[in-house]
Enzyme design. Structure first.
Site, PDB file in Angstrom:
ATOM      1  N   ARG A  61      -5.261  -1.438  -0.428  1.00 46.74           N
ATOM      2  CA  ARG A  61      -6.718  -1.490  -0.424  1.00 46.74           C
ATOM      3  C   ARG A  61      -7.335  -1.062   0.908  1.00 46.74           C
ATOM      4  NH1 ARG A  61      -4.808  -4.343  -4.131  1.00 46.74           N
ATOM      5  NH2 ARG A  61      -3.272  -4.771  -2.542  1.00 46.74           N
ATOM      6  N   THR A  62      -6.865  -1.646   1.991  1.00 46.06           N
ATOM      7  CA  THR A  62      -7.578  -1.458   3.253  1.00 46.06           C
ATOM      8  C   THR A  62      -7.502   0.000   3.698  1.00 46.06           C
ATOM      9  OG1 THR A  62      -6.898  -3.706   3.783  1.00 46.06           O
ATOM     10  CG2 THR A  62      -7.888  -2.423   5.559  1.00 46.06           C
ATOM     11  N   HIS A 139      -8.612 -10.467   9.811  1.00 46.77           N
ATOM     12  CA  HIS A 139      -8.803  -9.262   8.999  1.00 46.77           C
ATOM     13  C   HIS A 139     -10.307  -9.186   8.716  1.00 46.77           C
ATOM     14  CE1 HIS A 139      -8.292  -6.109   6.185  1.00 46.77           C
ATOM     15  NE2 HIS A 139      -7.375  -6.621   5.384  1.00 46.77           N
TER      16      HIS A 139
HETATM   17  N1   CP Z   1      -6.657  -7.069   1.036  1.00 47.24           N
HETATM   18  C1   CP Z   1      -5.812  -6.277   1.695  1.00 47.24           C
HETATM   19  O1   CP Z   1      -5.774  -6.277   2.929  1.00 47.24           O
HETATM   20  O2   CP Z   1      -5.034  -5.499   0.895  1.00 47.24           O
HETATM   21  P1   CP Z   1      -3.967  -4.438   1.430  1.00 47.24           P
HETATM   22  O3   CP Z   1      -2.885  -5.202   2.138  1.00 47.24           O
HETATM   23  O4   CP Z   1      -3.460  -3.733   0.211  1.00 47.24           O
HETATM   24  O5   CP Z   1      -4.663  -3.511   2.378  1.00 47.24           O
END
Ligand code: CP
Length: 463
Positions: A61-62, A139
């Site tokens: 996602r990020t 985060h």
């Molecule tokens: N929510 C999140 O940080 O997802 P990823 O680890 O896939 O980036």
């Protein structure tokens, strides 16, 4: 130094609101018909900018949503998704890496397994750095997505009851989120897996800086939808001995229903052998069957493993895929603000913490093994730095934000030390030294001060 976003505290409430308004504008202009949480098409406003995504840990996602956001603004990307694909794997330091990349790109988004890595990156480059997750620390842009999702679900943060489920100890999304919730006036109720409570330094900071004390979730058998204030100290129990339920109700603080159920997975990658799913909360339709969850929004930063039932996908309370989709408009707004494509979204200056800084030269070190200052590759050049948080010289690492209590303070010019830590405020910042243990002061050739510290006249030395 450019404006960087390293923790959620790097954005004021007003800046967060302004970012959300800009994200709303992007969704209004570029939203997909019938799917108002999804951006389609692009807006050519960032053609002269390049974003570097520097990921030393896996991500779906990020990284993709940052890259999608940059592309949808008409900008360009340089992407490193694999830790072994950069020269860090040959031993190059993070400081050197970002000093090189700043010549190739205009912003850096970094994810790293070490706590405080994003701050280190920001200290060695003049371009904006965005923390996309630094170990178990923070985060912040995930929190922007979380808060934005609640806003789109018409949930006002003030007085919101938020249940936090799962790994609250290692979950960096949780740590950024609790500070933001506390700042906006939400109530926090932890439902942690066994041994996975909010870390002490996070709880301390919630209380110290936001006056926020997480509340216990009433047990399933609790007869009414209220909770009474638990006395903070055991002896206070004596003040209300043997109160019956009616009297408790009189002192009761209404909790109402749970507005948000925020679910997180066990962060196995930060735990090694101690990882265990025993007594780990699982949120599914059965869990949410109680009346108090009737109007809950269920969020999850994703990825999910076993802690969130797939039966929630067809339940209107589950908004986690919209939450992931909002990553694009929210990150478009943040990138656009940092590239100064839109005025008055964020200020030019980084937000400073209101504490003096102590830099340790060959002395006291952060006690957190996961801190970037304890990484063999990075400690060759990094000096541990601490905020001096209070008059008792509680030190908070500026990188990972873990706290430590030194046993002695001294002056390098006087070669004297004191175990009365309050003396620190009277010692000139250039000569200040903290010792983890008293014996370290003796070993360094320091002699004990005689007498109490004298008050300095006029302005205190460190303010
Ligand atoms: N929510 C999140 O940080 O997802 P990823 O680890 O896939 O980036």
């Amino acid at each position: 130094m450019a404006r960087s976003i390293l923790t959620i505290d790097d954005l004021s409430n007003e800046e967060i609101e302004a970012i959300f308004e800009l994200a709303d504008d992007f969704l209004t202009e570029l939203g997909t018909p019938g799917r108002p949480y999804r951006i389609q098409g692009r807006k050519d406003v960032a053609g002269q900018f390049i974003l570097s995504t520097l990921f030393f840990e896996p991500s779906t996602r990020t990284r993709f949503s940052f890259e999608s956001a940059m592309l949808r603004l008409g900008g360009n990307i340089l992407s490193s998704a694999n830790p072994t694909s950069t020269s860090a794997s040959k031993g190059e330091s993070l400081a050197d890496t970002v000093r090189v990349i700043e010549n190739y790109a205009d912003l850096i988004v970094i994810r790293h397994p070490r706590e405080g890595a994003a701050r280190v990156a920001s200290e060695y480059t003049d371009i904006p750095v965005i923390n996309a997750g630094d170990g178990g620390h923070e985060h912040p842009t995930q929190t922007l997505c979380d808060l934005y999702t609640l806003r789109r679900e018409n949930k006002s943060l003030k007085d919101l009851n938020v249940l936090l489920c799962g790994d609250l100890k290692h979950g960096r999304t949780i740590h950024s989120l609790v500070y933001a919730l506390a700042r906006f006036g939400a109530r926090i109720m932890p439902l942690a897996g066994k041994g996975l409570d909010l870390p002490e330094h996070v709880r301390n900071r919630l209380k110290r800086e936001y006056g926020c004390i997480p509340r216990e979730l009433p047990s399933n058998g609790f007869p009414v939808d209220v909770v009474y204030q638990t006395p903070e100290k055991d002896h206070q129990l004596a003040l209300i001995p043997d109160v019956d339920l009616d009297l408790r109700m009189k002192f009761a603080k209404p909790l109402g229903s749970i507005d948000v159920c925020y679910v997180t997975r066990l962060q196995v990658e930060r735990m090694g052998d101690e990882a265990s799913k025993k007594d780990y909360p699982i949120v599914d339709r059965q869990f949410l069957n109680e009346h108090r969850y009737k109007h809950s929004s269920v969020l999850h930063p994703l990825p999910r493993v076993d802690e969130l039932g797939y039966d929630m996908d067809a339940d209107s309370r589950g908004v986690y895929f919209k939450q992931a989709s909002y990553g694009v408009p929210v990150r478009m707004a943040l990138l656009a603000a940092l590239m100064k494509l839109y005025p008055n979204i964020v200020t030019a200056q980084n937000r400073e913490r209101p504490y003096p800084i102590y830099t340790s030269v060959d002395g006291i070190r952060c006690g957190n093994n996961q801190c970037i200052t304890n990484d063999p590759q990075e400690k060759r050049y990094l000096k541990p730095k601490f905020w001096i948080v209070d008059e008792t010289a509680l030190l908070r690492c500026t990188y990972c934000e873990h706290e430590l209590h030194p046993q002695a303070v001294g002056s390098t010019s006087a070669k004297k030390f004191d175990t009365n830590l309050g003396r620190w405020a009277t010692i000139d910042a250039g000569h200040l030294v903290f010792f983890e243990r008293e014996v370290d002061a003796h070993r360094g050739g320091f002699q004990p001060y005689k007498g109490k510290p004298k008050q300095t006249a006029g302005t205190p030395v460190h303010r």
